[in-house]
Write an enzyme that holds these catalytic residues in place. Structure first.
Site, PDB file in Angstrom:
ATOM      1  N   GLY A   1      -0.297   2.032   6.905  1.00  0.00           N
ATOM      2  CA  GLY A   1      -0.638   0.765   7.430  1.00  0.00           C
ATOM      3  C   GLY A   1      -0.498   1.097   8.946  1.00  0.00           C
ATOM      4  CG  LEU A   2      -1.150  -2.705  11.555  1.00  0.00           C
ATOM      5  CD1 LEU A   2      -0.938  -4.044  12.256  1.00  0.00           C
ATOM      6  CD2 LEU A   2      -2.352  -2.042  12.623  1.00  0.00           C
TER       7      LEU A   2
ATOM      8  CG  HIS B   1       2.166 -18.202   6.047  1.00  0.00           C
ATOM      9  ND1 HIS B   1       1.477 -19.391   6.172  1.00  0.00           N
ATOM     10  CD2 HIS B   1       2.095 -17.522   7.300  1.00  0.00           C
ATOM     11  CE1 HIS B   1       0.880 -19.035   7.353  1.00  0.00           C
ATOM     12  NE2 HIS B   1       1.221 -17.988   7.978  1.00  0.00           N
TER      13      HIS B   1
ATOM     14  CD  GLU C   1       6.593  -6.984   5.377  1.00  0.00           C
ATOM     15  OE1 GLU C   1       5.390  -6.803   5.495  1.00  0.00           O
ATOM     16  OE2 GLU C   1       6.893  -8.139   4.807  1.00  0.00           O
TER      17      GLU C   1
ATOM     18  CB  SER D   1      -4.974 -17.456   9.861  1.00  0.00           C
ATOM     19  OG  SER D   1      -4.467 -17.627  11.143  1.00  0.00           O
TER      20      SER D   1
ATOM     21  N   GLY E   1       2.475   3.137  10.062  1.00  0.00           N
ATOM     22  CA  GLY E   1       2.499   4.455   9.583  1.00  0.00           C
ATOM     23  C   GLY E   1       1.319   5.211  10.140  1.00  0.00           C
TER      24      GLY E   1
ATOM     25  CG  LEU F   1      -1.058  -7.873  13.324  1.00  0.00           C
ATOM     26  CD1 LEU F   1      -2.393  -8.775  13.652  1.00  0.00           C
ATOM     27  CD2 LEU F   1      -1.326  -7.039  11.966  1.00  0.00           C
TER      28      LEU F   1
ATOM     29  N   GLY G   1       3.291   5.906   4.054  1.00  0.00           N
ATOM     30  CA  GLY G   1       2.756   4.805   4.382  1.00  0.00           C
ATOM     31  C   GLY G   1       1.800   4.757   5.483  1.00  0.00           C
TER      32      GLY G   1
ATOM     33  NE  ARG H   1       3.741 -17.410  10.417  1.00  0.00           N
ATOM     34  CZ  ARG H   1       3.197 -16.134  10.419  1.00  0.00           C
ATOM     35  NH1 ARG H   1       3.605 -15.159   9.911  1.00  0.00           N
ATOM     36  NH2 ARG H   1       1.788 -16.003  10.669  1.00  0.00           N
TER      37      ARG H   1
END
Lengths: 260, 642
Positions: free
Chosen positions: B45-46, B269, B428, B287, B48, B444, B43, B333
């Protein structure tokens, strides 16, 4: 809505490809273009054929994965500021014939059907599209103020999603909008100054090496860009390139920054 | 059911000093030895990408795998609103302590204090790092960083880059990763999907992958495996996740012995664009930063079909402001989502389907001017117009809750290592920091904290604990051959069925069931019904699915089939977990457990633990292991945002 599709099929990079006819029936106008292809592919699968391979992921216009040339236009629309996934069928005429092809550029070899290999763009970033900063070595984030105008302009450039539509739309297959956007982002910010000169030279050289063409001021790139990135960043790239050559010649120090 | 207590390896000492103590006492690996260790990062993403880049900088031999054509495509890129950090640049009373407390409370007191405190501590370094990388965060006219407030917080601690914060942070990490690739410190394997973890002598020592272009199944050996493969929101078919997001890497690790923790904690969400029809392939998030300036309302009376502009002020119900006066439209949320569902269940929903509520900017436009609103949210208004064809500057947006994030994930200790030694899990994909509900702008933060600032310190704990000479394996080890054979067998089985239904039809059927029975609210009867239906669905899948084509080339149906097969098992685990947790907490709302006002009612006496499930075989009841949650700093309280 109903559509007659002419879709590019190609088994792999080495095979020849051709357009294949498909009918898209009972498509809701609010379906996206990719959802229309989903519906077609469900039918193809149920007939026992292999579905049309095409790339997509986020389906909200930010990941840059989807990459279809629709009726000759990458992402299907000039001046719309959208990726393929954001194109909706309500913008087509009922009964229309639609040509669906992959992004076409010399530096994007076809993988299968509508999927192309865009690793050439990654290699341009590898050549210098970064700031060399080791994790943990950064000063406080507010130590260095950045004028809002510079930060905003840098963000305009940074919005690039790396889809490659710019190169696919260009008759020269040029990736200068992609490269210019990254170069501009980093040269507009104080953090990018240290490597500014060598970055411009390295990225431009890599771009040439990958087989991307030159810019002849046609601006198709900007017109199809999902983020409507301005072609003025190409001018900025050219300036960066020339300046870096000059400073390298004068000071023999290609890494020295040039105040904006 | 076992009450075996999991060892979370929380360092000793007061909460504020645990991380510093840890770092002081932690084992280090000498620079000349680091290159002898191979780290397999799955992975990019952020979490990884930041981990792979940082570990490579430190000198490890890193191999990084992603199923996309480029690491820049990971779904972290779609995060819009921002990233939290306890910088207190706004001088509004923020601190590490406050971010910690907000996160614990936001998670409805179901997360591990020590991890959350560390997260709040390193949050400030993340912003420094990203700015240094050239991430173009929003700035004020004086040139300093701008902040905004975000759901569930009363301070402005959220840093943002227009509505594209995730994109800019991911590109920062991606660029750091590409730099290491160019230096030869990371070998990148794009278009490569991990299909199994190789376990040798009880340790994760490698992975088996499939090259998605050539179909080639291969093995990779390493000293440790790092999974940063995201969440499982696509178990619901429709979610805000990208189409490719899946549970395969974490679920297959689970089948190899890694415990899956709190799978029922899913986040719905509140601000997404409502569903249009059954052809729809995904949902789009607006958002929740929009809630800073938008007011949420529905008509006061049922079945009010008037245009929003024709409904006078007195006939509107600004239900969040009414029910939660101190947080109003910024309520967290889970609470906002349930309130929207309540209004729609009550027949006061808007739009054709009645499954929507208004998010109205008229007041803000009057107060701040349309230009300010355009500057803050322009791209979100554009997205909304592209999808719906409506202009939100002129009429209120219609929004509805959608599955967005999954707080559950593979169980990890303080060092981010699973109970399966050698397997580390980031972002995540792990369960660690958000408890039963995640606050906005915290995903994030966690992804980058794990990758940049936590794993690089905690990885040596494992590496130094293993005798390198004895525990180094090559892919010649029989375990690799066996695992490869199992992977190939499953691929062949999928290809050989050639039944009458498409993979997508099963995915959609499962998703609808999960949304109905294990979605915004859950009941014992509904969950039991789902637990009846899922195994039958799975049986039919293995009898009647049609995966066209072959395995020796690019075959997207085959890719999807493997992922859906895992969802068909994993959905059951989600329901088992949801059924066992008879309390309500955060995103997990059990109808049987609510306050008189209809809010989630926790049962701290019986459920103040994380539930980590052990795989016991196909179709067999998983075994529960508990990690009791001990709160040294905060007092457990009924969450209130009134």
């Amino acid at each position: 809505m109903n559509f007659h599709l002419k879709i590019w099929r190609q088994r792999d990079a080495d095979s020849a490809g051709q357009l294949e006819d498909h009918e898209a029936r009972d498509i809701p106008p609010s379906a996206s273009f990719l959802e229309m292809l989903d519906i077609v592919n469900e039918g193809v699968t149920l007939r026992g054929d292999e579905p049309i391979a095409h790339d997509s992921d986020c389906r909200e216009g930010i990941c840059g994965t989807c990459s279809l040339t629709i009726n000759g236009v990458p992402h299907g629309n000039f001046k719309a500021g959208i990726a393929t996934c954001q194109l909706h069928m309500r913008t087509f005429k009922d009964g229309e014939t639609i040509y669906v092809e992959p992004f076409r550029a010399k530096a994007f070899p076809i993988v299968r059907d509508l999927i192309v290999d865009r690793s050439s763009l990654d290699r341009i970033i590898q050549a210098g599209g970064y700031v060399s900063v080791r994790t943990g070595s950064a000063p406080d984030a507010n130590a260095l103020p950045v004028p809002k105008q510079s930060a905003d302009l840098a963000m305009d450039a940074a919005a690039c999603i790396g889809c490659g539509a710019c190169a696919a739309a260009c008759p020269n297959g040029s990736a200068m909008l992609f490269t210019g956007a990254k170069l501009s982002q980093l040269s507009l910010l104080p953090q990018g100054q240290a490597e500014r000169g060598q970055r411009a030279v390295a990225m431009v050289r890599q771009m040439d090496k990958e087989g991307f063409g030159n810019c002849s001021n046609i601006y198709n790139c900007s017109a199809v860009c999902p983020k409507e990135i301005s072609a003025s960043f190409i001018a900025r790239m050219n300036r960066e390139y020339v300046l870096s050559g000059l400073t390298a010649g004068l000071s023999n120090n290609p890494t020295r920054g040039n105040g904006e | 059911m076992s009450d075996l207590v999991l060892d979370s390896k929380i360092p000793s000492g007061p909460l504020e000093q645990k991380w510093d103590h840890f770092k002081l006492g932690a084992k280090l690996i000498a620079p000349n030895n680091k290159r002898k260790y191979t780290v397999l990062v799955v992975g990019s993403g952020l979490a990884g990408a930041s981990a792979a880049a940082t570990l490579a900088e430190q000198g490890y031999d890193v191999k990084c795998f992603c199923f996309h054509d480029s690491p820049r495509r990971a779904h972290s890129i779609a995060a819009q609103g921002g990233i939290n950090a306890a910088k207190n640049y706004q001088n509004d009373g923020d601190s590490v302590e406050r971010l910690f407390y907000d996160t614990i409370k936001g998670g409805d007191f179901r997360s591990r204090e020590a991890n959350v405190y560390r997260l709040a501590q390193v949050s400030t370094s993340i912003i420094d790092q990203c700015v240094a990388q050239g991430v173009p965060f929003a700035r004020e006219y004086g040139g300093l960083l701008a902040n905004r407030s975000f759901g569930g917080a009363q301070v402005s601690r959220t840093f943002y880059a227009r509505g594209q914060t995730g994109q800019q942070l991911l590109l920062g990490a991606y660029q750091a990763l590409e730099r290491q690739i160019a230096l030869g410190a990371v070998k990148m394997y794009p278009k490569t999907e991990m299909l199994d973890v190789v376990v040798i002598d009880g340790h994760a020592k490698g992975i088996v992958t499939r090259n998605l272009v050539t179909g080639q199944v291969s093995s990779f050996a390493g000293d440790t495996v790092v999974l940063a493969t995201g969440g499982y929101g696509n178990a619901y078919y429709l979610s805000t996740n990208a189409k490719g997001c899946n549970v395969t890497a974490t679920y297959r690790a689970h089948k190899r012995g890694a415990y899956f923790a709190n799978p029922c904690y899913t986040q719905i969400h509140p601000t997404c664009i409502p569903v249009e029809g059954d052809f729809q392939s995904k949902l789009t998030l607006m958002s929740e930063s929009l809630r800073n300036d938008g007011r949420v309302w529905v008509p006061k009376s049922r079945d009010d079909k008037r245009q929003p502009a024709d409904i006078p002020e007195g006939e509107r119900d600004y239900y969040l402001e009414r029910k939660y006066p101190s947080y109003g439209n910024l309520a967290p949320r889970d609470i906002s989502s349930r309130a929207a569902k309540e209004a729609c269940d009550d027949g006061r929903g808007v739009g054709e389907s009645g499954l929507g509520v208004y998010l109205d900017f008229a007041d803000s436009i009057k107060r701040l001017g349309v230009d300010t609103i355009r500057e803050r949210y322009g791209n979100l208004f554009d997205i909304y117009r592209t999808i719906t064809g409506e202009d939100a500057y002129q009429r209120p947006m219609r929004i509805f809750p959608a599955v967005h994030y999954t707080m559950g994930g593979l169980w990890v200790d303080y060092n981010l290592m699973s109970n399966l030694p050698g397997l580390h899990v980031l972002g995540e994909a792990n369960f660690s920091d958000h408890g039963a509900n995640r606050l906005g702008a915290s995903a994030l933060m966690q992804g980058l904290a794990d990758g940049y600032f936590v794993l690089p310190y905690t990885l040596p704990v494992y590496l130094a604990s293993v005798d390198k000479k004895k525990a180094s394996y090559t892919t010649d080890h029989p375990a690799f051959k066996e695992t490869e054979a199992a992977v190939n067998a499953q691929l062949q089985r999928l290809l050989s069925i050639k039944g009458k239904r498409t993979v997508t039809s099963f995915h959609r059927e499962l998703g609808l069931l999960m949304w109905d029975k294990c979605g915004m609210s859950r009941s014992e009867a509904g969950l039991r019904e789902a637990l009846q239906k899922i195994p039958a669905m799975r049986e039919e899948f293995w009898q009647n699915v049609n995966v066209p084509g072959s395995g020796d080339c690019l075959n997207q149906s085959l890719e999807l089939a493997g992922r859906v097969a895992d969802f068909l098992e994993f959905g059951e685990l989600m329901c088992v977990d949801a059924l066992h947790r008879t309390e309500s907490c955060g995103g997990h709302f059990r109808e049987e457990s609510q306050t008189e006002e209809g809010e989630a009612l926790r049962d701290d006496a019986n459920f103040a633990y994380s539930a980590a499930w052990e795989y016991k075989g196909y179709g067999a009841e998983p075994e529960l292991h508990k990690e009791p949650l001990e709160f040294e700093k905060v007092h457990l309280a009924q969450r209130s945002y009134k």
